[in-house]
Design an enzyme around this catalytic site. Structure first.
Site, PDB file in Angstrom:
ATOM      1  N   ASP A  70       0.814  -1.213   0.000  1.00 18.59           N
ATOM      2  CA  ASP A  70       0.000   0.000   0.000  1.00 18.59           C
ATOM      3  C   ASP A  70       0.848   1.264   0.000  1.00 18.59           C
ATOM      4  OD1 ASP A  70      -2.057  -1.822   0.212  1.00 18.59           O
ATOM      5  OD2 ASP A  70      -3.193  -0.603   1.625  1.00 18.59           O
ATOM      6  N   CYS A 103       1.110  -8.242   5.324  1.00 19.56           N
ATOM      7  CA  CYS A 103       0.755  -6.838   5.118  1.00 19.56           C
ATOM      8  C   CYS A 103      -0.725  -6.608   4.837  1.00 19.56           C
ATOM      9  CB  CYS A 103       1.658  -6.227   4.058  1.00 19.56           C
ATOM     10  SG  CYS A 103       3.334  -5.959   4.703  1.00 19.56           S
ATOM     11  N   ASP A 104      -1.033  -5.360   4.482  1.00 23.00           N
ATOM     12  CA  ASP A 104      -2.357  -4.768   4.656  1.00 23.00           C
ATOM     13  C   ASP A 104      -3.542  -5.597   4.168  1.00 23.00           C
ATOM     14  OD1 ASP A 104      -0.555  -2.799   5.339  1.00 23.00           O
ATOM     15  OD2 ASP A 104      -1.806  -1.188   4.589  1.00 23.00           O
ATOM     16  N   LYS A 105      -3.543  -6.030   2.917  1.00 30.58           N
ATOM     17  CA  LYS A 105      -4.715  -6.736   2.388  1.00 30.58           C
ATOM     18  C   LYS A 105      -4.514  -8.242   2.356  1.00 30.58           C
ATOM     19  CE  LYS A 105      -6.343  -2.742   1.929  1.00 30.58           C
ATOM     20  NZ  LYS A 105      -5.124  -2.112   2.418  1.00 30.58           N
ATOM     21  N   GLU A 157      -6.928   4.727  -0.041  1.00 35.65           N
ATOM     22  CA  GLU A 157      -6.511   5.304   1.231  1.00 35.65           C
ATOM     23  C   GLU A 157      -6.147   6.770   1.016  1.00 35.65           C
ATOM     24  OE1 GLU A 157      -3.362   2.888   2.767  1.00 35.65           O
ATOM     25  OE2 GLU A 157      -4.745   1.383   3.555  1.00 35.65           O
ATOM     26  N   SER A 190      -5.074   5.094   5.555  1.00 33.25           N
ATOM     27  CA  SER A 190      -3.972   4.213   5.925  1.00 33.25           C
ATOM     28  C   SER A 190      -3.965   4.043   7.433  1.00 33.25           C
ATOM     29  CB  SER A 190      -2.650   4.830   5.459  1.00 33.25           C
ATOM     30  OG  SER A 190      -1.561   4.266   6.145  1.00 33.25           O
TER      31      SER A 190
END
EC number: 4.2.1.9
Length: 616
Positions: free
Chosen positions: A81, A122-124, A491, A517
C-alpha cells in the site's frame, strides 16, 4: 466422522490419474491417506513485509511432514500500500483483498486440501486470507512475517524513532531541508517486516491473535528476531494436530468458524479499540464476519467503542512507542490481560492451541506467567542493523516493560483515555455510519465545526492542500472514493499527511467515503456510508456547507435543511445515468476494477461483494 477432503483425489481407482500427478509432485504410497495441508505463502520482492518469506514456507512444510502430514505450498499476490499510495495503483489495493481470498479458495478447493497454514503479513494479505479461511472453514493457523524494526536517526543531537509516515510528512514539509529529508527517508524503514507502527498490517496480525487463529507473539515479535522462527515451526506442528482433531476425532471446535466465533470477533474489536488500531481493521473484520456467516456488524462496533478504554498508544498516535515496544510490554496477550482484568472480554473463547482465554493468559501474559521462556520471548528486541533477512539477530531487552501506570500498555485505571481508540459516528451525512481513529485525534478537536471544501478525488484535494487553498477551520470533503465510486476505496494518506506538512493537522478535519492508511492520525473520518456513488448524502455536500463533528456524542451532521437536501437530491437524480458520479474527474478505470465496482457494497458491509447480485 468427517472424511478427509483430500481422499477425493487420493483414493479409488477412478483417481488413478490424480494420484499419478500427485506422485509427480513427490508423493509416495505412504502419503496417500495423510492430511494434505496447504502452505499459503505470500512472498514477493515488491513488499518489505513479504521480501523475507521465500524460505519460510519450507520451514512450515518440513514441520508438517515431520508431524505426519503432507505439505503443498502455493503463493498469493501481495500489494504494498505504501508504494501504491498517491497514484492510480492505490485503486487496486482493496480489490486485491477479494482476489487473494478467491485465489486461496480456488487452490484449496481445486486440490481438495484438508487444512491450511497462512503465511501473511501486510495490509490486504492477512484480511484476504482470513476471509478465505472463514469461507472455507477448514483447520487453519496464521503465522505472519512480523513487524519491521522502528527506524532511528540522529537529528539536532537527539536520537529519534521513525517510520514510513515520518518520511512522507517530512518529504512534503517545505521547512525541512533536502539533507534532513533524505536522512529521514534512509532511516525510516530499516529492515524487512510490516511497517513498525500500529498500522493496518500490524493491527490485523494482532487481531488474528485475539481471534484465536494465530499463536501468541504473532502480532508483535519482530521479523528480524531469531525467536520468530519458532512460530513457523510451531505452526507446522500444530496444524497437523488441529487437522487430526477435526477429521479423526470429529472435533468441530478445531474449525475456524468455531474458534473465531462472535465472542472472539468482539474480543478482537475490543483489542483494536484498546490499542488504537487502524480504521481499516473495521472494514476487514466486517468482511471476514460476512464470510464466516457471523452476526457481527457496525452496531456491535459502536456498542463496544463506548465502553473500551485506550490502553496502548503506538505510532502513528505517538512516536514514543512502536511494535517492538508493544512486544516488550507483553504484546497482544499483555493487552488482553489488562482488558480481562477490567472485565471487558468474553472469556468463553479458545485458540488454535486448544487453550481457553484463562489458560492463554496464565501461560503467556507477562504479568501472570512464571514461564521464563515466555518472558525471554517477550524480551526479544531490535538490533538496529539494516537487513532483509528473517531471524537474523537475537538481541534482547535487559528487562520487560511491566509498568502498567506509565508504560506502553496500561491498566484501565491508568488508561491513556477512558474513551477507546476508535469510534463510530452517525448522522445525516453518514446514516449507516463512519469511522474515526480517536487515538490520533487531538483533544481540542473532539468537537469541530467548519465549512466544507469539496473535492471529487484525492488528487484534487492534494493539489488544493499543497496549493494553499485549504485553510485552518476547513472540513476537507473527498467523495466518490468509496468501493464503487473510486472504484477501490483508496486510502487518503497523502491528504492527511500533507495537511500535517502544511501545519493544518490539528486545525482541519477530513471527511471521505474512502478510507485511511493505518498510518493516519488527526481528525480524519472515513468509511462514510452510504458512499456518494450509492446515493449517499456526502454526494450532496457543497462548498461552504457547515459540518458539525461531535466525537464524544458519536455524531456527525451536515447543517443543511431537509428541504434544501431534497432539492439537491432531485437535481442530482435528474442527471440520469450520470447521477451520483464525480463531476469533471478524468480517471482511467480498467475492466478488472469495473468488475469489482459492479459488485462492491459500501464500507459498513466491509466493502465485500453484494451476494444478492450473484443469487446468494
Amino acid at each position: 466422522m468427517p472424511k478427509y477432503r483430500s481422499h477425493t483425489t487420493t483414493h479409488g481407482r477412478n483417481m488413478a490419474g490424480a494420484r499419478a500427478l500427485w506422485r509427480a509432485t513427490g508423493m509416495t504410497d505412504d502419503d496417500f491417506g495423510k492430511p494434505i495441508i496447504a502452505v499459503v505463502n505470500s512472498f514477493t520482492q515488491f513488499v518489505p513485509g513479504h521480501v523475507h518469506l521465500r524460505d519460510l514456507g519450507k520451514l512450515v512444510a518440513e514441520q508438517i511432514v515431520a508431524s505426519g502430514g503432507v505439505a503443498k505450498e502455493f503463493n498469493t499476490i501481495a500489494v504494498d500500500d505504501g508504494i501504491a499510495m498517491g497514484h492510480g495503483g492505490m485503486l487496486y489495493s482493496l480489490p486485491s483483498r477479494e482476489l487473494i481470498a478467491d485465489s486461496v479458495e480456488y487452490m484449496v478447493n481445486a486440490h481438495c486440501a484438508d487444512a491450511m497454514v497462512c503465511i501473511s503479513n501486510c495490509d490486504k494479505i492477512t484480511p484476504g486470507m482470513l476471509m478465505a479461511s472463514l469461507r472455507l472453514n477448514i483447520p487453519v493457523i496464521f503465522v505472519s512475517g512480523g513487524p519491521m524494526e522502528a527506524g532511528k536517526t540522529k537529528l539536532s543531537d537527539k536520537i529519534i524513532k521513525l517510520d514510513l509516515i515520518d518520511a512522507m510528512i517530512q518529504g512534503a514539509n517545505p521547512n525541512v531541508s533536502d539533507e534532513e529529508s533524505a536522512q529521514i527517508e534512509r532511516s525510516a524503514c530499516p529492515t524487512c517486516g510490516s511497517c513498525s507502527g500500529m498500522f493496518t498490517a500490524n493491527s490485523m496480525n494482532c487481531l488474528n491473535e485475539a481471534l484465536g487463529l494465530a499463536l501468541p507473539g504473532n502480532g508483535s515479535l519482530l521479523a528480524t528476531h531469531a525467536d520468530r522462527k519458532q512460530l513457523f515451526l510451531d505452526a507446522g506442528k500444530h496444524i497437523v494436530a488441529l487437522t487430526k482433531r477435526y477429521y479423526e476425532q470429529d472435533d468441530v471446535s478445531a474449525l475456524p468458524r468455531n474458534i473465531a466465533n462472535k465472542a472472539a470477533f468482539e474480543n478482537a474489536m475490543i483489542l483494536d479499540i484498546a490499542m488504537g488500531g487502524s480504521t481499516n481493521t473495521v472494514l476487514h473484520l466486517l468482511a471476514a464476519a460476512q464470510e464466516g456467516e457471523i452476526d457481527f456488524s457496525m452496531t456491535d462496533i459502536d456498542r463496544l467503542s463506548r465502553k473500551v478504554p485506550h490502553l496502548c498508544k503506538v505510532a502513528p498516535s505517538t512516536q514514543k512507542y512502536h511494535m517492538e515496544d508493544v512486544h516488550r510490554a507483553g504484546g497482544v496477550i499483555g493487552i488482553l490481560g489488562e482488558l480481562d482484568r477490567a472485565g471487558l472480554l468474553n472469556r468463553d473463547v479458545s485458540n488454535v492451541l486448544g487453550l481457553n482465554l484463562t489458560q492463554t493468559l496464565e501461560a503467556y501474559d507477562v504479568m501472570l506467567t512464571q514461564d521464563e521462556g515466555v518472558k525471554q520471548m517477550y524480551a526479544a528486541g531490535p538490533a538496529g542493523i539494516r537487513t532483509t533477512k528473517a531471524f537474523s539477530q537475537d538481541c534482547r531487552y535487559p528487562s520487560l516493560d511491566t509498568d502498567r501506570e506509565e508504560g506502553c500498555i496500561r491498566t484501565r485505571e491508568h488508561a491513556y483515555s477512558q474513551d477507546g481508540g476508535l469510534a463510530v459516528l452517525y448522522g445525516n451525512i453518514a446514516a449507516d455510519g463512519c469511522i474515526v481513529k480517536t487515538a490520533g485525534v487531538d483533544k481540542d478537536s473532539l468537537t469541530f465545526r467548519g465549512p466544507a471544501k469539496v473535492f471529487e478525488s484525492q488528487d484534487e484535494a492534494v493539489e488544493a492542500i499543497l496549493g494553499g487553498k485549504v485553510v485552518a477551520g476547513d472540513v476537507v470533503v473527498i467523495r466518490y472514493e468509496g468501493p464503487k465510486g473510486g472504484p477501490g476505496m483508496q486510502e487518503m494518506l497523502y491528504p492527511t499527511t500533507y495537511l500535517k506538512s502544511m501545519g493544518l493537522g490539528k486545525s482541519c478535519a477530513l471527511l471521505t467515503d474512502g478510507r485511511f492508511s493505518g498510518g493516519t492520525s488527526g481528525l480524519s473520518i472515513g468509511h462514510v456510508s452510504p458512499e456518494a456513488a450509492s446515493g449517499g448524502l456526502i454526494g450532496l455536500v457543497q462548498d461552504g456547507d457547515f459540518i458539525n463533528i461531535d466525537i464524544p456524542n458519536r455524531g456527525i451532521v451536515l447543517d443543511v435543511s431537509e428541504a434544501e437536501l431534497a432539492a439537491r437530491r432531485e437535481t442530482e437524480e435528474a442527471h440520469g445515468d450520470a447521477a451520483w458520479s464525480p463531476k469533471g474527474r478524468e480517471r482511467q478505470v480498467s475492466y478488472a476494477l469495473r468488475a469489482y465496482a459492479m459488485l462492491a457494497t459500501s464500507a459498513d458491509k466491509g466493502a465485500v461483494r453484494d451476494k444478492s447480485k450473484l443469487g446468494g
